[in-house]
Motif scaffolding. Structure first.
Motif, PDB file in Angstrom:
ATOM      1  N   UNK A 272       0.833  -1.207   0.000  1.00 28.98           N
ATOM      2  CA  UNK A 272       0.000   0.000   0.000  1.00 28.98           C
ATOM      3  C   UNK A 272       0.866   1.255   0.000  1.00 28.98           C
ATOM      4  N   UNK A 273       0.511   2.199  -0.876  1.00 26.65           N
ATOM      5  CA  UNK A 273       1.160   3.512  -0.969  1.00 26.65           C
ATOM      6  C   UNK A 273       0.130   4.580  -0.652  1.00 26.65           C
ATOM      7  N   UNK A 274       0.463   5.495   0.270  1.00 30.27           N
ATOM      8  CA  UNK A 274      -0.471   6.544   0.690  1.00 30.27           C
ATOM      9  C   UNK A 274       0.259   7.875   0.702  1.00 30.27           C
ATOM     10  N   UNK A 275      -0.358   8.904   0.120  1.00 29.34           N
ATOM     11  CA  UNK A 275       0.263  10.221   0.139  1.00 29.34           C
ATOM     12  C   UNK A 275      -0.800  11.302  -0.013  1.00 29.34           C
ATOM     13  N   UNK A 276      -0.429  12.508   0.398  1.00 35.62           N
ATOM     14  CA  UNK A 276      -1.265  13.694   0.214  1.00 35.62           C
ATOM     15  C   UNK A 276      -1.012  14.251  -1.173  1.00 35.62           C
ATOM     16  N   UNK A 277      -2.065  14.720  -1.838  1.00 33.46           N
ATOM     17  CA  UNK A 277      -1.871  15.319  -3.158  1.00 33.46           C
ATOM     18  C   UNK A 277      -1.051  16.598  -3.031  1.00 33.46           C
ATOM     19  N   UNK A 278      -0.485  17.007  -4.150  1.00 32.21           N
ATOM     20  CA  UNK A 278       0.317  18.228  -4.206  1.00 32.21           C
ATOM     21  C   UNK A 278       0.060  18.899  -5.550  1.00 32.21           C
ATOM     22  N   UNK A 279      -0.622  20.032  -5.514  1.00 32.91           N
ATOM     23  CA  UNK A 279      -0.868  20.778  -6.760  1.00 32.91           C
ATOM     24  C   UNK A 279       0.089  21.956  -6.897  1.00 32.91           C
TER      25      UNK A 279
END
Length: 586
Positions: free
Chosen positions: A120-127
């Protein structure tokens, strides 16, 4: 309503630093269409000394007059500002090249993970796109950017990929996926088919674009760094031009306050309706640079002003213009981050726009913007300012989703190992995904997010060596060898809400046979940009024989429609990067 800061020596604040010649801004070109307000004061126009005088702003016209104004004492009243906070004349520029004190977040490239160990890979988006403009600045100056300045995801997300658009705010994201061969997998010149079979998983999120009728009124507060370190054409002068571009886009229902900080803090414009643009421009023109940098005091004052005009049916946002170099009062990044995170709970967003070179504090600005549920951008030129406050303004101003997280679970029967390209400063724990108390990134109207994974299919040549004991080896334990590659989940909150919502989508492709030889144009362009970023960072996962010429070739084959010349500019950046000398100093 919180108390407003009163300036008792208007002449000392009503000065501007002379700017280099430039084409007349849009507001000057339309001055003939200016219509008078009921008070007899113009609503818009060029902020000349004569035009600004009725609003109480006096704009000196010479550098000598600016210098004389430093001798005039300033008295600022307010509970959080010291009464003796008077500006001092900016020190003379030091001879030679100034000391470089720029700081960037530590960002070691993500490692390769065995799916059997960590599926599993989890991250916060980054715009954010700050890294792309900053990398461009280094290359334009003929210098190789520091490795930590190259955030690959921000380079990728600097471009539009034409993803399918969602049709409703109720489900604000569409998800586009593609799988293709990895062009840079190690192989020492061998054909791609013999390079171990590594593949790229391309995941694109496209945000809902709010129609005009659905865009809430803006309650904006400019927080402007006017310390001595901002006394430069590429800092305060450029920031003023950027602010005027933002003012161009304000509607009558919007409002703007202008605050500043140096050794102390103050307010040059209380919340003002969006149709009083000339008054706003005069407030911006009155700013000048001198003294120390009490950034924390300035932030407190800006939040007070934003709160004074706060409403739940508005977008309440502070736009900070700074080089990030705080040296008075609270300067610890963690304390600043905690303060902004607490203020985020009030419903006020904070976005940060960085300027300048030599003392650019990227690490601090990234931390503040992430804590403030805002965007972080870097303005290296007037062209970038026109982009950020022109076509991209809505993406940074009108949120469609808060705390957006992505989680990808890989099928161990299909994927032997994987690595996420970029997002090193945005990684989350697996358990953070479903925890609505864990902060993540904000997405604005019409914004898109792109993520790339490099995977090794089961049976391919893995990068993690085989283990000694059979029970620890790849391929042991579950999964359908004919099933999905993985499973994508996006969790987000509607703006202002406390409970998250969920979007789920399987990641599929044929279990047998080669992947598509000609992936979509969007995927091919994303690969070119990702290769550029990894090459600049000297990532260990790039084949030694995959060089700048291959990146140029990849980009040239995916330029497609390029109405603003952004992709053509990228190709030239790659060519310029090829000839950069190695860094001579740490």
């Amino acid at each position: 309503m919180s108390r407003l800061f009163r300036i008792t020596a208007v002449a000392a604040l009503g000065v501007s630093v002379a700017t280099p010649p430039m084409a007349p801004p849009a507001f000057a070109q339309t001055q003939a269409q200016t219509r008078p307000a009921s008070s007899g004061k113009a609503l818009d126009g060029e902020p000349t000394p004569a035009a600004c005088a009725p609003f109480g702003f006096r704009l000196p016209q010479t550098q000598r007059e600016v210098a004389r104004s430093f001798a005039t004492p300033i008295v600022v009243t307010g509970s959080r500002v010291q009464a003796n906070a008077a500006p001092s004349a900016p020190p003379p520029a030091p001879p030679g090249v100034p000391t470089n004190t720029e700081r960037y977040p530590d960002a070691t490239p993500n490692p390769v993970k065995r799916t059997a160990d960590q599926p599993v890979s989890t991250f916060s988006i980054d715009v954010d796109t700050a890294a792309y403009a900053n990398v461009r600045r280094f290359i334009d100056e003929g210098r190789r950017p520091p490795k930590d300045a190259v955030r690959v995801e921000e380079l990728i997300n600097a471009f539009d990929y034409g993803y399918d658009r969602p049709t409703s705010q109720a489900r604000p994201f569409s998800v586009t996926t593609a799988i293709t061969a990895s062009p840079w997998a190690a192989g020492d010149g061998t054909p791609q088919a013999d390079r171990g079979g590594r593949q790229i998983v391309h995941i694109g999120l496209q945000g809902y674009e709010l129609p005009e009728a659905e865009r809430r009124p803006l309650n904006l507060t400019f927080l402007v760094d006017v310390s001595g370190s901002m006394n430069s054409p590429d800092k305060l002068d450029l920031a003023k031009k950027a602010m005027n571009l933002a003012i161009d886009r304000l509607r009558p229902q919007d409002s703007l306050a202008v605050t500043y900080y140096a050794e102390g803090a103050g307010t040059t414009l209380a919340p003002t309706p969006g149709d009083q643009k000339l008054k706003m421009r005069c407030a911006v023109a009155s700013l000048y640079a001198s003294g120390g940098t009490a950034g924390a005091t300035g932030m407190t004052n800006a939040y007070d002003q934003a709160q004074a005009n706060f409403a739940r049916d508005k977008v309440n946002r502070i736009l900070m213009f700074t080089d990030g170099d705080f040296n008075v009062g609270v300067t610890d990044d963690k304390r600043l981050e905690d303060y902004v995170a607490d203020k985020r709970q009030t419903g006020i967003y904070l976005s940060v726009y960085g300027f300048g070179r030599g003392n650019y504090q990227d690490a601090r600005m990234q931390a503040i913007a992430q804590a403030g549920n805002g965007v972080a951008a870097y303005v290296d030129s007037l062209r970038e300012a026109r982009h950020l406050f022109g076509p991209a303004f809505d993406k940074g101003a009108f949120p469609i989703a808060d705390d957006v997280k992505i989680q990808v679970e890989f099928n161990p029967a299909r994927v032997a190992e994987w690595r996420l390209i970029g997002y090193e400063t945005r990684l989350l724990n697996e358990e953070d995904f479903a925890n609505d108390r864990i902060d993540a990134g904000e997405v604005g109207s019409g914004a898109s997010v792109t993520a790339l994974y490099e995977i090794t299919p089961v049976g391919g040549a893995t990068q993690v060596p085989e283990r000694r004991y059979p029970d620890n080896r790849i391929g042991i334990g579950g999964g359908d060898p004919n099933g999905e590659i993985g499973f994508i989940q996006i969790r987000y909150k509607q703006p202002g809400q406390s409970r998250s919502e969920l979007i789920q989508q399987p990641l599929t492709n044929a279990a047998t046979g080669p992947v598509g030889a000609q992936p979509p144009e969007a995927t091919r362009w994303a690969l070119a940009v990702a290769a550029f970023g990894q090459k600049l960072r000297d990532d260990p996962w790039m084949a030694a024989d995959y060089g700048w010429d291959q990146i140029v070739e990849q980009a040239q084959g995916a330029r497609g429609d390029d109405p603003y010349g952004d992709r053509a500019e990228f190709v030239q950046l790659v060519r310029a990067a090829k000839d950069l000398p190695p860094s001579r100093t740490p």
